[in-house]
Design a protein around this motif. Structure first.
Motif, PDB file in Angstrom:
ATOM      1  N   GLY A  79      22.795  22.957 -22.127  1.00  0.00           N
ATOM      2  CA  GLY A  79      21.681  23.649 -21.476  1.00  0.00           C
ATOM      3  C   GLY A  79      21.778  25.136 -21.787  1.00  0.00           C
ATOM      4  O   GLY A  79      22.872  25.690 -21.769  1.00  0.00           O
ATOM      5  N   THR A 106      28.734  13.367 -19.441  1.00  0.00           N
ATOM      6  CA  THR A 106      27.769  13.732 -18.401  1.00  0.00           C
ATOM      7  C   THR A 106      27.074  12.488 -17.840  1.00  0.00           C
ATOM      8  O   THR A 106      26.849  12.385 -16.625  1.00  0.00           O
ATOM      9  CB  THR A 106      26.753  14.755 -18.953  1.00  0.00           C
ATOM     10  N   ARG A 158      19.070  12.840 -24.740  1.00  0.00           N
ATOM     11  CA  ARG A 158      20.397  12.297 -25.078  1.00  0.00           C
ATOM     12  C   ARG A 158      21.097  11.736 -23.845  1.00  0.00           C
ATOM     13  O   ARG A 158      21.549  10.580 -23.839  1.00  0.00           O
ATOM     14  CB  ARG A 158      21.258  13.400 -25.711  1.00  0.00           C
ATOM     15  N   ILE A 159      21.201  12.552 -22.777  1.00  0.00           N
ATOM     16  CA  ILE A 159      21.967  12.117 -21.601  1.00  0.00           C
ATOM     17  C   ILE A 159      21.175  11.069 -20.811  1.00  0.00           C
ATOM     18  O   ILE A 159      21.743  10.078 -20.341  1.00  0.00           O
ATOM     19  CB  ILE A 159      22.356  13.329 -20.723  1.00  0.00           C
ATOM     20  N   GLY A 160      19.865  11.249 -20.703  1.00  0.00           N
ATOM     21  CA  GLY A 160      19.033  10.258 -20.011  1.00  0.00           C
ATOM     22  C   GLY A 160      19.186   8.878 -20.642  1.00  0.00           C
ATOM     23  O   GLY A 160      19.334   7.871 -19.937  1.00  0.00           O
ATOM     24  N   SER A 178       9.209  11.324 -18.979  1.00  0.00           N
ATOM     25  CA  SER A 178       9.754  12.344 -19.866  1.00  0.00           C
ATOM     26  C   SER A 178       8.603  13.024 -20.579  1.00  0.00           C
ATOM     27  O   SER A 178       7.476  12.533 -20.547  1.00  0.00           O
ATOM     28  CB  SER A 178      10.709  11.702 -20.879  1.00  0.00           C
ATOM     29  N   ARG A 179       8.877  14.164 -21.202  1.00  0.00           N
ATOM     30  CA  ARG A 179       7.812  14.882 -21.900  1.00  0.00           C
ATOM     31  C   ARG A 179       7.292  14.064 -23.074  1.00  0.00           C
ATOM     32  O   ARG A 179       6.092  13.919 -23.280  1.00  0.00           O
ATOM     33  CB  ARG A 179       8.358  16.231 -22.385  1.00  0.00           C
ATOM     34  N   THR A 180       8.218  13.503 -23.838  1.00  0.00           N
ATOM     35  CA  THR A 180       7.838  12.723 -25.015  1.00  0.00           C
ATOM     36  C   THR A 180       8.222  11.267 -24.790  1.00  0.00           C
ATOM     37  O   THR A 180       9.328  10.981 -24.334  1.00  0.00           O
ATOM     38  CB  THR A 180       8.593  13.239 -26.264  1.00  0.00           C
ATOM     39  N   HIS A 210      17.558  14.273 -15.733  1.00  0.00           N
ATOM     40  CA  HIS A 210      18.204  14.648 -17.002  1.00  0.00           C
ATOM     41  C   HIS A 210      17.320  15.558 -17.846  1.00  0.00           C
ATOM     42  O   HIS A 210      17.380  15.524 -19.069  1.00  0.00           O
ATOM     43  CB  HIS A 210      18.610  13.376 -17.760  1.00  0.00           C
ATOM     44  N   VAL A 211      16.477  16.366 -17.190  1.00  0.00           N
ATOM     45  CA  VAL A 211      15.639  17.341 -17.904  1.00  0.00           C
ATOM     46  C   VAL A 211      16.385  18.676 -18.003  1.00  0.00           C
ATOM     47  O   VAL A 211      17.242  18.967 -17.175  1.00  0.00           O
ATOM     48  CB  VAL A 211      14.291  17.612 -17.186  1.00  0.00           C
ATOM     49  N   ASP A 264      25.782  17.322  -8.862  1.00  0.00           N
ATOM     50  CA  ASP A 264      26.789  18.073  -9.628  1.00  0.00           C
ATOM     51  C   ASP A 264      26.343  19.519  -9.795  1.00  0.00           C
ATOM     52  O   ASP A 264      27.115  20.366 -10.215  1.00  0.00           O
ATOM     53  CB  ASP A 264      26.961  17.417 -11.010  1.00  0.00           C
ATOM     54  N   VAL A 265      25.067  19.773  -9.484  1.00  0.00           N
ATOM     55  CA  VAL A 265      24.476  21.100  -9.736  1.00  0.00           C
ATOM     56  C   VAL A 265      23.674  21.544  -8.517  1.00  0.00           C
ATOM     57  O   VAL A 265      23.180  20.709  -7.750  1.00  0.00           O
ATOM     58  CB  VAL A 265      23.580  21.053 -11.002  1.00  0.00           C
ATOM     59  N   HIS A 287      29.873  21.091 -10.561  1.00  0.00           N
ATOM     60  CA  HIS A 287      29.368  21.210 -11.931  1.00  0.00           C
ATOM     61  C   HIS A 287      30.446  20.847 -12.966  1.00  0.00           C
ATOM     62  O   HIS A 287      30.843  21.676 -13.784  1.00  0.00           O
ATOM     63  CB  HIS A 287      28.804  22.621 -12.193  1.00  0.00           C
ATOM     64  N   GLY A 289      30.109  17.885 -14.857  1.00  0.00           N
ATOM     65  CA  GLY A 289      29.533  16.790 -15.643  1.00  0.00           C
ATOM     66  C   GLY A 289      30.183  16.594 -17.003  1.00  0.00           C
ATOM     67  O   GLY A 289      30.470  15.470 -17.406  1.00  0.00           O
TER      68      GLY A 289
HETATM   69  P1  NAP Z   1      17.852  16.646 -24.303  1.00  0.00           P
HETATM   70  O1  NAP Z   1      18.381  15.617 -25.247  1.00  0.00           O
HETATM   71  O2  NAP Z   1      17.082  17.790 -24.813  1.00  0.00           O
HETATM   72  O3  NAP Z   1      17.015  15.861 -23.177  1.00  0.00           O
HETATM   73  C1  NAP Z   1      16.156  16.481 -22.294  1.00  0.00           C
HETATM   74  C2  NAP Z   1      14.976  15.556 -22.063  1.00  0.00           C
HETATM   75  O4  NAP Z   1      14.109  16.150 -21.079  1.00  0.00           O
HETATM   76  C3  NAP Z   1      14.130  15.345 -23.315  1.00  0.00           C
HETATM   77  O5  NAP Z   1      13.757  13.994 -23.379  1.00  0.00           O
HETATM   78  C4  NAP Z   1      12.934  16.242 -23.079  1.00  0.00           C
HETATM   79  O6  NAP Z   1      11.756  15.838 -23.725  1.00  0.00           O
HETATM   80  C5  NAP Z   1      12.776  16.115 -21.591  1.00  0.00           C
HETATM   81  N1  NAP Z   1      11.968  17.196 -21.039  1.00  0.00           N
HETATM   82  C6  NAP Z   1      11.980  18.519 -21.379  1.00  0.00           C
HETATM   83  N2  NAP Z   1      11.075  19.195 -20.663  1.00  0.00           N
HETATM   84  C7  NAP Z   1      10.467  18.289 -19.870  1.00  0.00           C
HETATM   85  C8  NAP Z   1       9.423  18.376 -18.920  1.00  0.00           C
HETATM   86  N3  NAP Z   1       8.818  19.546 -18.656  1.00  0.00           N
HETATM   87  N4  NAP Z   1       9.030  17.243 -18.293  1.00  0.00           N
HETATM   88  C9  NAP Z   1       9.619  16.064 -18.574  1.00  0.00           C
HETATM   89  N5  NAP Z   1      10.612  15.917 -19.467  1.00  0.00           N
HETATM   90  C10 NAP Z   1      11.033  17.019 -20.108  1.00  0.00           C
HETATM   91  O7  NAP Z   1      19.064  17.287 -23.462  1.00  0.00           O
HETATM   92  P2  NAP Z   1      20.414  16.568 -22.973  1.00  0.00           P
HETATM   93  O8  NAP Z   1      21.485  16.809 -23.959  1.00  0.00           O
HETATM   94  O9  NAP Z   1      20.110  15.181 -22.541  1.00  0.00           O
HETATM   95  O10 NAP Z   1      20.728  17.486 -21.680  1.00  0.00           O
HETATM   96  C11 NAP Z   1      19.825  17.549 -20.609  1.00  0.00           C
HETATM   97  C12 NAP Z   1      20.243  18.605 -19.601  1.00  0.00           C
HETATM   98  O11 NAP Z   1      21.374  18.164 -18.870  1.00  0.00           O
HETATM   99  C13 NAP Z   1      20.694  19.934 -20.200  1.00  0.00           C
HETATM  100  O12 NAP Z   1      19.601  20.754 -20.524  1.00  0.00           O
HETATM  101  C14 NAP Z   1      21.539  20.521 -19.087  1.00  0.00           C
HETATM  102  O13 NAP Z   1      20.750  21.321 -18.232  1.00  0.00           O
HETATM  103  C15 NAP Z   1      22.039  19.297 -18.325  1.00  0.00           C
HETATM  104  N6  NAP Z   1      23.494  19.097 -18.485  1.00  0.00           N
HETATM  105  C16 NAP Z   1      24.300  19.180 -17.396  1.00  0.00           C
HETATM  106  C17 NAP Z   1      25.654  18.949 -17.520  1.00  0.00           C
HETATM  107  C18 NAP Z   1      26.559  19.027 -16.337  1.00  0.00           C
HETATM  108  O14 NAP Z   1      27.710  19.398 -16.494  1.00  0.00           O
HETATM  109  N7  NAP Z   1      26.109  18.697 -15.165  1.00  0.00           N
HETATM  110  C19 NAP Z   1      26.211  18.660 -18.773  1.00  0.00           C
HETATM  111  C20 NAP Z   1      25.352  18.586 -19.875  1.00  0.00           C
HETATM  112  C21 NAP Z   1      23.993  18.799 -19.715  1.00  0.00           C
HETATM  113  P3  NAP Z   1      11.499  16.079 -25.311  1.00  0.00           P
HETATM  114  O15 NAP Z   1      12.044  14.844 -25.930  1.00  0.00           O
HETATM  115  O16 NAP Z   1      10.024  16.243 -25.432  1.00  0.00           O
HETATM  116  O17 NAP Z   1      12.262  17.328 -25.699  1.00  0.00           O
END
Ligand code: NAP
Ligand code: GLV
Ligand code: GLV
Length: 338
Positions: A79, A106, A158-160, A178-180, A210-211, A264-265, A287, A289
């Protein structure tokens, strides 16, 4: 002999991770014990070619102005809501992050929270530790099963998707918003049904966020949307605190209007409201994850590889998405502009 790039690591990681950076870079570690203050950060970044930043570091125009030699930013997180991306695009300064290597860790943490809340693991542990387990009882700590339940995943990246795989293994039905939308093939593999957020919140037994945190997702889950949850719903957040109206969530938990939450957040980390800490229907993590040794070392390796590639004139693999788009039409290596 060329000079080694001067790199600021804003705070100490752990020895194996720091060791990676020490050979190829002239490395300064900001602080061993704590995050740098804003003033310290702006002072220490002066004269640096690169900075390795942590989530609580605000990386903005003032930081850039304080660091005229800065050529690249490497964020020790996937993030990057702590970074003002448009200014780094404008000034031709790439930003790296740590996707993939922390996905499973995560997703595991989110799943651990789900099981812990559903099965009342923390309450049950406390019961035994307090010496209260005197007799077996048929209705002691009755909880919720996972199999056959409907899980709603918000943000299917990825995480979702990794979380969805875990849910599938436990016999849950999967909805997602999700957005896409995923490809038909991916939807089929994950047995996942796409649904507008409003409907998902009303239908799901368990909800997991997971956004990323962006202007669009800030308070995506507001008071009104929380009111749509089932009274037996379990709410999991390992994404970012400000995606949820935390005060409204606490009210619902206090009134018993949902079953529980695993978090976690938080909205104002590291502040965790007293009212939240008083509740018995929550499981709260600090936090952590991505805090497995494997993931945290993987994150350091990925940033090291990205920085090394950049300083040898190559395009790093772990640019943030906005920069990935950008390098499609700007020549590399880049000339930073002030
Ligand atoms: P990612 O692969 O970019 O996944 C994010 C998903 O959210 C994508 O499918 C994205 O759609 C969607 N999205 C974005 N904006 C949106 C909106 N306005 N409405 C609906 N869906 C939306 O990221 P990731 O690697 O899975 O990580 C996700 C988040 O987890 C990170 O950004 C971070 O904040 C959090 N995280 C937390 C920890 C922790 O320690 N707790 C660890 C790692 C990550 P698109 O496909 O269109 O982009
Ligand atoms: C952790 O929260 C991350 O975004 O990597
Ligand atoms: C419980 O321990 C059982 O054997 O059913």
């Amino acid at each position: 002999m060329t000079m080694k790039p001067k790199v600021l690591l804003t705070r100490a990681l752990f020895p194996e991770a720091e060791a990676l950076f020490k050979t190829d870079f002239d490395l300064e570690i900001g602080n061993k014990e704590r995050m740098l203050t804003r003033e310290e950060l702006l002072e220490k970044v002066k004269g640096k070619d690169a900075v390795i930043t942590m989530m609580p570091d605000t990386i903005d125009r003032a930081l850039l102005d304080a660091a005229p030699n800065l050529k690249i930013v490497a964020n020790y997180a996937v993030g990057y809501n702590n970074i003002d991306v448009p200014i780094f695009l404008r000034r031709n300064i790439p930003v790296l992050h740590t996707p993939d290597v922390l996905t499973d860790a995560t997703a595991d943490a989110a799943f651990a929270l789900l099981i812990a809340v559903a099965r009342r693991i923390i309450e049950a542990h406390a019961y035994v530790v307090a010496g209260r387990f005197k007799a077996w009882k048929p209705a002691l700590l009755l909880s919720q099963g996972l199999s056959g339940k409907i899980v709603g995943i918000v943000g299917m990246g990825r995480i979702g998707q990794a979380f969805a795989r875990r849910c599938l293994g436990f016999g849950m039905k999967i909805l997602y918003a999700s957005r896409t939308r995923l490809s038909e093939e991916k939807e089929a593999i994950l047995e996942a049904t796409y649904m507008p957020l409003e409907d998902l919140l009303k239908t799901a037994d368990f909800i997991s966020l997971h956004v990323p945190l962006t202007e669009e997702t800030r308070h995506l889950i507001d008071r009104k949307r929380l009111d749509d949850l089932k009274p037996t719903a379990i709410f999991i957040n390992t994404a970012r605190g400000p995606v949820v109206d935390e005060a409204a969530l606490i009210k619902k938990l206090e009134k018993g209007e949902i079953w529980g939450a695993g978090l976690d957040v938080y909205e104002n980390e590291p502040d965790v409201p007293e009212a939240l800490r008083q509740l018995s229907n929550v499981v709260l993590l600090p936090h952590v994850g991505s805090a497995t040794l494997e993931a945290r070392l993987g994150m350091a390796r990925l940033l090291y590889d990205g920085l090394t590639a950049f300083f040898s004139g190559k395009v790093p693999k772990n640019l943030i998405p906005e920069w990935k788009e950008r390098v499609k039409d700007v020549p590399f290596p880049l000339i930073p502009t002030q």
